[in-house]
Design an enzyme around this catalytic site. Sequence first.
Site, PDB file in Angstrom:
ATOM      1  N   GLY A   9      42.875  56.545  33.561  1.00  0.00           N
ATOM      2  CA  GLY A   9      42.546  57.542  32.536  1.00  0.00           C
ATOM      3  C   GLY A   9      41.697  56.843  31.488  1.00  0.00           C
ATOM      4  O   GLY A   9      40.998  55.867  31.812  1.00  0.00           O
ATOM      5  N   GLY A  12      43.174  53.152  30.824  1.00  0.00           N
ATOM      6  CA  GLY A  12      43.078  52.381  32.071  1.00  0.00           C
ATOM      7  C   GLY A  12      41.630  52.052  32.401  1.00  0.00           C
ATOM      8  O   GLY A  12      41.309  50.928  32.814  1.00  0.00           O
ATOM      9  N   ALA A 120      40.755  55.276  23.325  1.00  0.00           N
ATOM     10  CA  ALA A 120      39.645  55.580  24.226  1.00  0.00           C
ATOM     11  C   ALA A 120      39.680  57.059  24.567  1.00  0.00           C
ATOM     12  O   ALA A 120      40.722  57.710  24.466  1.00  0.00           O
ATOM     13  CB  ALA A 120      39.753  54.733  25.487  1.00  0.00           C
ATOM     14  N   LYS A 175      55.887  51.884  17.678  1.00  0.00           N
ATOM     15  CA  LYS A 175      54.882  52.797  18.232  1.00  0.00           C
ATOM     16  C   LYS A 175      55.537  54.151  18.546  1.00  0.00           C
ATOM     17  O   LYS A 175      54.961  55.214  18.314  1.00  0.00           O
ATOM     18  CB  LYS A 175      54.241  52.184  19.489  1.00  0.00           C
TER      19      LYS A 175
END
Length: 297
Positions: A9, A12, A120, A175
């Site tokens: 994705g 990755g 990203a 997180k």
Amino acid sequence: MNITIVGPGAIGSLWAIKLLQAGHNVSLWSRSTDNSIELSLDGQASLSFSNNNIEKLSASDLVIFTVKAWQVEEATTPLLQHLYPDTILMFMHNGMGAVDQIATQIDTHPVVLATTTQAAFKPNRNNVSHTGIGQTQLGAFNLKGQQCTFLVDVLEHALPVVSWNPEIKTALWTKLAINCAINPLTGLEQIKNGELADQRFSEVLNSIIKELTQVMMAEGITCSFDELETSVKQVIQATAKNNSSMKQDVFYQRKTEINFITGHLIKTALKHQIEVPVNQKLFAQVKERENSWNHQD
Ligand code: KPL
């Protein structure tokens, strides 16, 4: 190193390109039936990766799973028969609890957990944009994973900054706290992360963080309300223009990561007999939204 990225994705694909550019042999494993995939980062020349090649998978020194938390089991189990016991497995995803579900199956391997604030975006299957520079932390999941500190140099050379955290549980919980605060609200309201800085969200964010602090402290994580609030506010500011992953999942009516984000918090709260009504309500609302799409199918 011979590296396979499972689940190319946005994150990755970013790691695949960066690791290839750093000189490693990188191949992909994905749901696509194509035997090669072209990827271009930020408009640069396309790079070609082999996809779903069993020989390359078997020859991997390192397999990085960048699938969503709810896909970890289904993505990992079928591949294990093709791997040597000393192949390193690394898991990088939002949420917690997914790797625990397959702990016994993967225990012959060195297993490393990773958490990243690199951002990203993949608008289509061949293009990736690096939308935010962040940091990546690695830590051991099992005893054999503790031998893998050298991976910091491997990853740092490809996409800095990378560090080894012997207390990876703390990093994962921090997180998780950020995701519990940002993801359900932005998903349900369909707003960008920055809109959570608005006064109308301050009360609900306050309650979410209070509940998180209690549960994290019960889990033995050193944290305070003020620290967590500062981290959440920093991320809201730093990613103000971003669409959270849950906002996108809800928009496209895809299964969300709620079970491994707020769901993990609720499960842990239950274990410690702590009440988390605000997070529970958000969890129920996201589940209701997911169920409404299923009914339409
Ligand atoms: O991890 C994220 C996500 O969208 O899943 C944050 C940190 C909230 C950034 O959008």
